[in-house]
Design a protein around this motif. Structure first.
Motif, PDB file in Angstrom:
ATOM      1  N   SER A  17       0.825  -1.197   0.000  1.00  0.00           N
ATOM      2  CA  SER A  17       0.000   0.000   0.000  1.00  0.00           C
ATOM      3  C   SER A  17       0.861   1.250   0.000  1.00  0.00           C
ATOM      4  CB  SER A  17      -0.905   0.001   1.232  1.00  0.00           C
ATOM      5  OG  SER A  17      -0.107   0.124   2.382  1.00  0.00           O
ATOM      6  N   SER A  19       1.586   4.141   1.920  1.00  0.00           N
ATOM      7  CA  SER A  19       1.282   4.547   3.298  1.00  0.00           C
ATOM      8  C   SER A  19       0.959   6.022   3.397  1.00  0.00           C
ATOM      9  CB  SER A  19       2.469   4.261   4.194  1.00  0.00           C
ATOM     10  OG  SER A  19       2.736   2.899   4.142  1.00  0.00           O
ATOM     11  N   ASN A  21      -0.371   9.747   1.959  1.00  0.00           N
ATOM     12  CA  ASN A  21      -1.352  10.256   1.011  1.00  0.00           C
ATOM     13  C   ASN A  21      -0.644  10.736  -0.246  1.00  0.00           C
ATOM     14  OD1 ASN A  21      -3.538   9.803   2.654  1.00  0.00           O
ATOM     15  ND2 ASN A  21      -3.469  11.844   3.568  1.00  0.00           N
ATOM     16  N   ASP A  23      -0.849  13.431  -1.907  1.00  0.00           N
ATOM     17  CA  ASP A  23      -0.263  14.770  -1.884  1.00  0.00           C
ATOM     18  C   ASP A  23       0.266  15.135  -0.501  1.00  0.00           C
ATOM     19  OD1 ASP A  23      -2.732  14.925  -0.799  1.00  0.00           O
ATOM     20  OD2 ASP A  23      -3.551  16.346  -2.255  1.00  0.00           O
ATOM     21  N   GLN A 208      11.418   4.676   3.319  1.00  0.00           N
ATOM     22  CA  GLN A 208      10.288   4.912   4.200  1.00  0.00           C
ATOM     23  C   GLN A 208       8.979   4.554   3.508  1.00  0.00           C
ATOM     24  OE1 GLN A 208      10.976   5.919   7.377  1.00  0.00           O
ATOM     25  NE2 GLN A 208       8.841   5.484   7.855  1.00  0.00           N
ATOM     26  N   ASP A 209       8.504   3.372   3.778  1.00  0.00           N
ATOM     27  CA  ASP A 209       7.195   2.948   3.275  1.00  0.00           C
ATOM     28  C   ASP A 209       7.044   3.151   1.777  1.00  0.00           C
ATOM     29  OD1 ASP A 209       6.211   2.418   5.946  1.00  0.00           O
ATOM     30  OD2 ASP A 209       6.461   4.583   6.167  1.00  0.00           O
ATOM     31  N   LYS A 439      -3.454  18.823  -4.281  1.00  0.00           N
ATOM     32  CA  LYS A 439      -4.314  19.832  -3.662  1.00  0.00           C
ATOM     33  C   LYS A 439      -3.431  20.941  -3.110  1.00  0.00           C
ATOM     34  CE  LYS A 439      -7.601  16.763  -1.605  1.00  0.00           C
ATOM     35  NZ  LYS A 439      -8.447  16.588  -0.442  1.00  0.00           N
ATOM     36  N   ASP A 442      -3.064  23.130   3.255  1.00  0.00           N
ATOM     37  CA  ASP A 442      -4.072  23.622   4.205  1.00  0.00           C
ATOM     38  C   ASP A 442      -3.938  25.110   4.494  1.00  0.00           C
ATOM     39  OD1 ASP A 442      -5.158  21.175   4.437  1.00  0.00           O
ATOM     40  OD2 ASP A 442      -4.567  20.819   6.523  1.00  0.00           O
ATOM     41  N   GLN A 445      -6.018  27.407   2.385  1.00  0.00           N
ATOM     42  CA  GLN A 445      -7.431  27.462   2.773  1.00  0.00           C
ATOM     43  C   GLN A 445      -7.609  28.288   4.046  1.00  0.00           C
ATOM     44  OE1 GLN A 445      -9.164  23.625   3.505  1.00  0.00           O
ATOM     45  NE2 GLN A 445     -11.202  24.448   3.868  1.00  0.00           N
ATOM     46  N   SER A 446      -6.662  28.116   4.992  1.00  0.00           N
ATOM     47  CA  SER A 446      -6.821  28.799   6.276  1.00  0.00           C
ATOM     48  C   SER A 446      -6.474  30.278   6.204  1.00  0.00           C
ATOM     49  CB  SER A 446      -5.932  28.143   7.328  1.00  0.00           C
ATOM     50  OG  SER A 446      -6.285  26.813   7.511  1.00  0.00           O
TER      51      SER A 446
ATOM     52  N   ASN B 102       2.155  -1.123   8.520  1.00  0.00           N
ATOM     53  CA  ASN B 102       3.084  -0.963   7.401  1.00  0.00           C
ATOM     54  C   ASN B 102       4.494  -0.617   7.812  1.00  0.00           C
ATOM     55  OD1 ASN B 102       2.204  -1.386   4.798  1.00  0.00           O
ATOM     56  ND2 ASN B 102       0.730   0.267   5.037  1.00  0.00           N
ATOM     57  N   TYR B 104       5.640   0.875  10.292  1.00  0.00           N
ATOM     58  CA  TYR B 104       5.799   1.995  11.231  1.00  0.00           C
ATOM     59  C   TYR B 104       6.181   1.367  12.561  1.00  0.00           C
ATOM     60  CZ  TYR B 104       3.674   6.287   9.316  1.00  0.00           C
ATOM     61  OH  TYR B 104       3.400   7.436   8.649  1.00  0.00           O
ATOM     62  N   TRP B 491      -5.034  17.616  13.123  1.00  0.00           N
ATOM     63  CA  TRP B 491      -5.176  16.916  11.844  1.00  0.00           C
ATOM     64  C   TRP B 491      -5.421  17.853  10.668  1.00  0.00           C
ATOM     65  CZ3 TRP B 491      -9.429  13.321  14.222  1.00  0.00           C
ATOM     66  CH2 TRP B 491      -8.858  12.525  15.221  1.00  0.00           C
ATOM     67  N   GLY B 492      -4.962  19.088  10.776  1.00  0.00           N
ATOM     68  CA  GLY B 492      -5.080  20.003   9.639  1.00  0.00           C
ATOM     69  C   GLY B 492      -6.524  20.365   9.348  1.00  0.00           C
ATOM     70  N   ASN B 493      -6.764  20.831   8.125  1.00  0.00           N
ATOM     71  CA  ASN B 493      -8.106  21.320   7.806  1.00  0.00           C
ATOM     72  C   ASN B 493      -9.154  20.215   7.765  1.00  0.00           C
ATOM     73  OD1 ASN B 493      -7.160  23.855   7.723  1.00  0.00           O
ATOM     74  ND2 ASN B 493      -7.321  24.116   5.513  1.00  0.00           N
ATOM     75  N   ASN B 494      -8.711  18.975   7.580  1.00  0.00           N
ATOM     76  CA  ASN B 494      -9.697  17.894   7.585  1.00  0.00           C
ATOM     77  C   ASN B 494     -10.008  17.417   8.990  1.00  0.00           C
ATOM     78  OD1 ASN B 494      -9.885  18.060   4.877  1.00  0.00           O
ATOM     79  ND2 ASN B 494      -8.542  16.339   4.440  1.00  0.00           N
ATOM     80  N   ARG B 497     -10.147  22.841  13.903  1.00  0.00           N
ATOM     81  CA  ARG B 497      -9.290  23.996  14.139  1.00  0.00           C
ATOM     82  C   ARG B 497      -9.964  24.943  15.093  1.00  0.00           C
ATOM     83  NH1 ARG B 497      -4.922  25.504  10.920  1.00  0.00           N
ATOM     84  NH2 ARG B 497      -4.672  24.171   9.120  1.00  0.00           N
ATOM     85  N   TYR B 512     -15.208  20.724   9.131  1.00  0.00           N
ATOM     86  CA  TYR B 512     -16.234  20.425   8.130  1.00  0.00           C
ATOM     87  C   TYR B 512     -17.437  19.827   8.851  1.00  0.00           C
ATOM     88  CZ  TYR B 512     -12.880  21.115   4.345  1.00  0.00           C
ATOM     89  OH  TYR B 512     -11.984  21.650   3.473  1.00  0.00           O
ATOM     90  N   LEU B 546     -14.632  25.166   6.216  1.00  0.00           N
ATOM     91  CA  LEU B 546     -14.804  24.894   7.636  1.00  0.00           C
ATOM     92  C   LEU B 546     -15.908  25.784   8.214  1.00  0.00           C
ATOM     93  CD1 LEU B 546     -11.083  24.727   8.831  1.00  0.00           C
ATOM     94  CD2 LEU B 546     -12.419  23.038   7.602  1.00  0.00           C
ATOM     95  N   TRP B 652      -6.399  11.971   8.885  1.00  0.00           N
ATOM     96  CA  TRP B 652      -5.335  11.844   7.889  1.00  0.00           C
ATOM     97  C   TRP B 652      -5.756  11.173   6.605  1.00  0.00           C
ATOM     98  CZ3 TRP B 652      -2.429  15.319   9.150  1.00  0.00           C
ATOM     99  CH2 TRP B 652      -1.949  15.479  10.448  1.00  0.00           C
ATOM    100  N   SER B 653      -7.036  11.082   6.330  1.00  0.00           N
ATOM    101  CA  SER B 653      -7.430  10.395   5.111  1.00  0.00           C
ATOM    102  C   SER B 653      -7.280  11.306   3.912  1.00  0.00           C
ATOM    103  CB  SER B 653      -8.884   9.976   5.230  1.00  0.00           C
ATOM    104  OG  SER B 653      -9.660  11.147   5.343  1.00  0.00           O
ATOM    105  N   GLY B 654      -7.156  12.602   4.143  1.00  0.00           N
ATOM    106  CA  GLY B 654      -7.113  13.543   3.022  1.00  0.00           C
ATOM    107  C   GLY B 654      -8.512  13.847   2.508  1.00  0.00           C
ATOM    108  N   PRO B 656     -12.296  15.356   3.409  1.00  0.00           N
ATOM    109  CA  PRO B 656     -13.043  16.098   4.424  1.00  0.00           C
ATOM    110  C   PRO B 656     -14.107  15.212   5.067  1.00  0.00           C
ATOM    111  CG  PRO B 656     -12.850  17.378   2.411  1.00  0.00           C
ATOM    112  CD  PRO B 656     -12.356  15.999   2.092  1.00  0.00           C
TER     113      PRO B 656
END
Lengths: 470, 713
Positions: A17, A19, A21, A23, A208-209, A439, A442, A445-446, B102, B104, B491-494, B497, B512, B546, B652-654, B656
């Motif tokens: 997989s 690991s 994302n 981006d 690394q992965d 993308k 963040d 966007q913020s 994996n 880690y 976890w950032g914007n997803n 905040r 979100y 958000l 962390w899925s990326g 929202p």
């Protein structure tokens, strides 16, 4: 990034997989670029306010060239980006905190203007300010700077040709009439040429992965058959780029498989240093261990001579800005293949830590060259321009083994004319085929929310086509 | 004199700390007019490894979030080979990789047990105070105090190889010294101006010198290190921890030095005036000079004044009131100002050019030539000014019924301006953050205390005290071009905040959220990527940006303390409470997403709808998302339960995800302390001859928490 861009371009396969994302690196790509741009803006303002700005033209040309390369790379990763008004916060303060996005077509056109200016203004005149030893990149070799800037201009123009052929055509025609990078002029960051340079993250990027393996797409362009003893290999780059599996056999992973059963740890540097053959029972051929291990010789490539030959070949093959001429195209193509084989063999031969399967000599032999040039998968057919065009793309794609992001740009601007496997196409489309851009980070966007919203409409997605795509 | 020793055995593996504390205090009357007071304390603190509180790759995170409840850490028996070297957990495994996550955390066990950090801090605090009563109306005091602390952090990373040469060693020492010299004189006189006035005036000056110097160095002999630094130069002497133990010619990574020095000089005056013991006025003024500000703005003055009026003593009619015994009204205005951290006053360039260095420290040369870049964190555009605060307060103190009922109430409003704040910028601006000196914040709120003695008899006494507070924190202004002031993010914007915009109150939690059609959550089907007609999953459609999903600010915080005394036995308790305010529970979200929360078992245990797996097998693992499609028609897709949990709560899925689903009410009550005391009668103690009084107490702390975990979303 390795674990996504390689399978997207099909230059490699990831076993297991991803690991991270797709981006996950977008934030650091973004900041690295904009911090460079901010430094550029700072020098730009110093030049413009200096007593004799004209004496800075040569330096300015260098800066424009370097920032053009970085901008080209960044807009290809993200599509529309803040550019013309970006990077001014350190100079202009509050008015520059929120930056609007520029359209990719405007960015390309501005890059061409800058690169033309650079090519026209490089100068060895004694009145010009000299950065001296601070030019760590091309060591004050102005002729080479001109070739680099001019070749980059050709690259940018051809990349956008399908979208704005008249503007691109003018620049292509002019670039082709001026000096271009030729044999041995492979522009990149070469650790041996820059004191103290080490690519410390390279090992991490493979270990690394990131279970990269050789995929069938590239293997098919290197070998006439799937014999595991490697007897079908006709291109020496197969043995430079990749290596045998844990059982010392040549086995590519069929590209785009849904599930891949792979074991072993061919990138375990500690184990392999002790015993090169200890690949932990990996079933498939991995990327050559030395590309993982070496941090002190193997360069990070920016624009190779081969790439430039292939761009020229494409211009004559398709008649971009010049009249199509298959003979000229073939000559440039053959020169490109030769330059690529020469460069990669030279790198393998000269890397001090490269021990096992090191080429016996530096120079490319006539036999090695002819094996490649005469193979039907490679040979340029002047009577069949369209199939030959695909070969130009294929050889560019091979040469870009360590520039997968350039191969990704090629894939996108040609609408997928780079080598693609005919197997597992559904899996490919599902997982990789619609990843067109990163993308935005963040922070956009913020902290640049209004402009971010204008650009994305509140939905920033990776399957939005960038302007250069058909 | 006192000596205290504290030993702590931690719950978290391979950590502990201990502390020795000596205190000395003495008062000497040197002469009739001259008194001296000397206090000194010496603290010695030792810590083995700071407890990991949930960092990435940490043991707590690993066991709490990453692993199933029945995980047995057999790795502790195998992470180290018999010869003392590090085992390759990836290599030992049949699949060539450490199986969890994996690969880690492959190095986690070695890191936890063999890469230790020892901190020692020795601290001496001492004060000498001399007071001279020069005349009956004037005395002079001089005070010198010094705090001296030396901290050493030693890192010893066991060599990973059999030869004992691939280890790491680091040493860091920090020296802190704060010296404060102060002198003040007090003039005081009762019965001024014919007798009704009393007054005092204090005039003084002080000088604070704060010094900090630290240095650290690291000697790594470990190749391809995951933690610490990597180096290709092994040690020369096996298993010996010292800096020069390296096969490199010199130190591979150079030592780092840090300084933080500043001075503050001050003069001040405090004047107190009282009239007939019911009207009190205090006026103060202070001027500071801070070295942290540019010279032209280094000097700043701030005054304060307060007025109290004991109206029950002033107004004839209230003097002998049966019900109101005491009443005081207090008004005050106070100003204060301060400088900032050292070395922010002037712009400097960054000596570092490569941001992504991995081994050793950031290089400040490139290609053999020194380089500079601008700093990504921008300093304030203009010369720094002092940060100022003003506060206004009005208070009322009342005592009723022979003081069996007391009430104190205070309302305050403070305004802070010229605040030195830092906010993030979008990278495209060319900088990552900017510090500005124009921040303006306000705090408004009230506090109250009610004391009551409902029963007061010879044998039985009941006292109760209730206190409460409410505060509202608001950002009035930030800086030009700065829209938001970031406070927290997860976890950032997803994820979620917290930030605040100019003109807004603190406390809003953003994330979100679900979108709705006719009051129903909107669901979108997820199609098979190769067959766009086949629904493989569902997801809730989230808002485009958000949105506020909660507010962390409480309506009221406070406590109740209560005590009963019956003859020689007393029972008292102390509670805290908080009403209102919300939290986002990342623990809850993570346990829902990872399937470690009990409620995720429903479908896994076969309590779901019939679901067909891609291989044709079926199980009761299906669910239907509650909601409607965008066109308003009800969602009917049966999908795997994974979409309900990982697809709705994960990090962390990326992608929202709606975050209001892990917002909880944060109202609670806590029983902080419960004490049962018995006072031993004097008659029994008389026999001992030397014990004058003895109380026997049973004390319990933090015994009970009440909260109603109410899910908002």
């Amino acid at each position: 990034m390795n674990s996504w861009i390689y399978p997207i371009t099909q230059q490699g396969v990831v076993a297991g997989s991803n690991s991270y994302n797709f981006d996950g690196a977008r934030g650091s790509l973004w900041t690295t670029y904009y911090q460079a741009l901010a430094n550029y803006r700072l020098i730009q303002s110093r030049i413009e306010t200096s007593a004799t700005p004209a004496n800075m033209n040569n330096l300015y040309a260098m800066l424009k060239t370097l920032i053009a390369y970085k901008t080209f790379k960044t807009t290809n990763n993200f599509g529309n980006i803040p550019y013309s008004k970006a990077g001014y916060a350190p100079i202009n303060g509050a008015v520059a905190y929120n930056v609007p996005y520029d359209k990719q077509e405007d960015i390309y056109s501005s890059l061409l203007t800058d690169l033309k200016w650079a090519v026209d203004n490089f100068s060895t005149d004694a009145t010009q300010y000299s950065p001296g030893s601070y030019d760590t990149f091309l060591k004050g070799d102005i002729a080479k700077w001109i070739k680099f800037a001019n070749s980059l201009r050709l690259y940018v123009a051809i990349t956008m040709y399908n979208k704005n052929s008249s503007l691109a055509g003018t620049h292509i025609a002019e670039a082709l009439s001026k000096p271009l990078l030729t044999d041995g002029e492979d522009i990149g960051l070469w650790p041996t040429a820059i004191t103290g340079l080490e690519f410390q993250w390279r090992q991490w990027s493979f270990t690394q992965d990131c279970n990269l393996r050789m995929g069938s797409t590239m293997w098919n362009l290197f070998s006439d058959n799937n014999d595991t003893d490697g007897s079908g290999i006709f291109d020496i780059r197969a043995k430079i780029f990749f290596e045998t599996n844990g059982a010392n056999n040549w086995v590519a992973i069929p590209q785009n498989q849904a599930t891949i059963t792979e074991t072993g740890s061919p990138y375990n540097i500690a184990n392999r240093d002790v015993n090169w053959s200890n690949k932990g029972n990996s079933n498939y051929s991995a990327f050559n261990f030395y590309f993982v291990k070496d941090v002190k010789y193997i360069p990070e490539l920016i624009l190779t001579a081969a790439q430039v030959y292939f761009l020229k070949a494409e211009a004559y093959n398709r008649g971009l800005g010049v009249t199509a001429n298959q003979a000229t195209a073939k000559a440039a193509y053959d020169a490109g293949v030769t330059a690529s084989l020469t460069m990669w063999k030279k790198i393998a031969f000269n890397t001090p830590s490269w021990v096992v399967n090191k080429p016996a000599q530096e120079a490319l032999t006539a036999v090695e060259l002819n094996q490649v040039l005469t193979n039907t998968k490679v040979a340029y057919n002047t009577g069949d321009a369209s199939s030959s065009l695909l070969k130009i793309y294929a050889q560019t794609w091979i040469d870009q083994y360590r520039q997968p992001y350039d191969a990704w740009t090629l894939l996108r601007r040609t609408g997928g004319k780079t080598p693609m496997s005919s197997i597992g196409t559904g899996n490919y489309t599902g997982k990789y085929g619609t990843l067109y851009k990163f993308k935005y980070p963040d922070e956009e966007q913020s902290f640049n929310n209004a402009n971010w919203k204008t650009e994305t409409d509140g939905s920033d997605v990776t399957n939005k086509k960038i302007w250069i795509q058909p | 004199m006192a000596y205290t020793r504290l030993d702590n055995t931690a719950i978290i593996k391979n950590t502990n700390y201990s502390q020795n504390n000596f205190n000395l205090g003495s008062n000497i009357n040197i002469s009739k007019k001259l008194k001296s007071e000397i206090t000194a304390s010496y603290n010695n603190y030792y810590r083995r490894n700071s407890p990991d509180l949930g960092q990435d790759f940490g043991w707590s995170t690993f066991t709490t979030y990453n692993m199933s409840r029945d995980y047995k850490p057999i790795e502790f028996d195998i992470y180290k080979k018999d010869d003392g070297s590090k085992a390759d957990l990836a290599g030992l495994s049949a699949i060539g990789a450490y199986p969890y996550q994996n690969n880690y955390n492959n190095h986690l066990f070695w890191h936890l047990m063999e890469q230790n950090q020892f901190m020692t801090r020795n601290q001496l605090l001492s004060t000498v105070k001399l007071t001279a009563e020069l005349t009956p109306w004037f005395n002079l005091t001089g005070r010198a105090s010094i705090v001296n602390a030396n901290t050493t952090v030693e890192s010893r990373y066991t060599p990973v190889d059999v030869a004992g040469l691939q280890g790491q060693y680091g040493i860091e020492t920090v020296k802190n010294q704060d010296m404060n010299l102060e002198g003040f004189g007090i003039f005081h006189k009762d019965e001024l101006f014919g007798g009704n006035f009393s007054g005092s005036l204090m005039l003084g000056a002080s000088s604070l010198k704060s010094r900090m110097y630290g240095n650290s160095a690291w000697n790594s002999g470990e190749k391809d290190a995951t933690y610490g630094q990597s180096s290709i130069y092994p040690w020369i002497i096996p298993n010996k921890y010292y800096l020069a133990n390296t096969s490199y010619n010199g130190l591979f990574s150079l030592p780092v030095e840090t300084w933080a020095n500043y001075n503050i000089n001050s003069v001040y005056g405090i004047m107190d005036l009282s009239y007939k013991n019911y009207l009190f006025l205090q006026v103060t003024g202070r001027n500071d000079w801070s070295s942290t500000l540019p010279i032209q703005n280094a000097s700043y003055f701030y005054p304060s004044t307060s007025l109290s009026f004991v109206f029950t003593d002033a107004i004839q009619g209230l003097k002998n009131s049966n019900w109101l015994n005491y009443g005081k009204l207090k008004l005050s205005y106070a100003g204060s100002a301060n400088g900032t951290d050292p070395y922010l006053a002037y712009y400097t360039y960054s000596p570092f050019v490569i941001s992504n260095y991995l081994n050793a420290q950031a290089p400040s040369t490139f290609g053999g030539v020194p380089v500079r870049s601008y700093k990504a964190s921008l300093p304030p555009a203009d010369a720094l000014k002092p940060q100022r605060n003003t506060s206004q307060e009005i208070g009322l103190e009342l005592g009723f019924l022979q003081n069996r009922l007391g009430l104190e109430f205070t309302y305050y409003a403070t305004k802070s301006r010229d605040q030195i704040l830092s906010s993030s910028l979008a990278g495209s601006s060319g900088a990552t953050s900017v510090t500005f000196n124009t921040g303006e914040l306000s705090n408004k709120g009230f506090e109250f205390i009610i004391r009551a003695t409902p029963v007061r008899t010879q044998d039985f006494n009941w006292n109760i005290v209730v206190n409460g507070a409410h505060n509202k924190n608001k950002v009035i202004a930030l800086a030009d071009g700065i829209d938001v002031y970031p406070l927290q993010d997860l976890w950032g914007n997803n994820g979620v905040r917290m930030y605040v915009k100019a003109g807004e109150d603190y406390g809003t939690i953003y994330g979100y959220d679900y979108t709705y059609k006719n009051g129903q959550k909107i669901v979108a089907p997820i199609y098979d990527k190769t067959d766009p007609t086949k629904v493989v999953g569902s997801r809730y459609v989230t808002t485009p940006d958000l949105v506020p999903i909660g507010n962390a600010m409480p309506k009221l915080t406070g406590g109740i303390s209560n005590s009963f005394r019956y003859k020689r036995v007393s029972l008292s308790f102390l509670t805290d409470f908080r009403i209102g305010g919300q939290i986002y529970s990342a623990d809850y979200a993570a346990s829902m997403a990872n399937g470690t929360a009990p409620e995720t078992l429903l479908e896994r245990d076969g309590g779901g709808l019939s679901y067909t797996y891609p291989d044709g097998s079926t199980a009761n693992h299906g669910i239907v998302f509650d909601g409607v499609y965008a066109d308003g028609t009800p969602n009917k897709d049966v999908v795997h339960y994974l979409y309900k949990y990982a697809g709705q709560y994960g990090a962390w899925s990326g992608v929202p995800m709606p975050r209001s689903n892990a917002i909880f009410n944060n109202s609670w009550g806590k029983l902080r302390e419960l004490t049962l005391t018995y006072s031993v009668p004097g008659k029994i103690l008389e026999g001992t001859g030397f014990i004058q009084g003895l109380d026997v107490s049973l004390i319990g702390r933090n015994l009970f928490t009440y909260s109603r975990p109410c899910l908002i979303g």
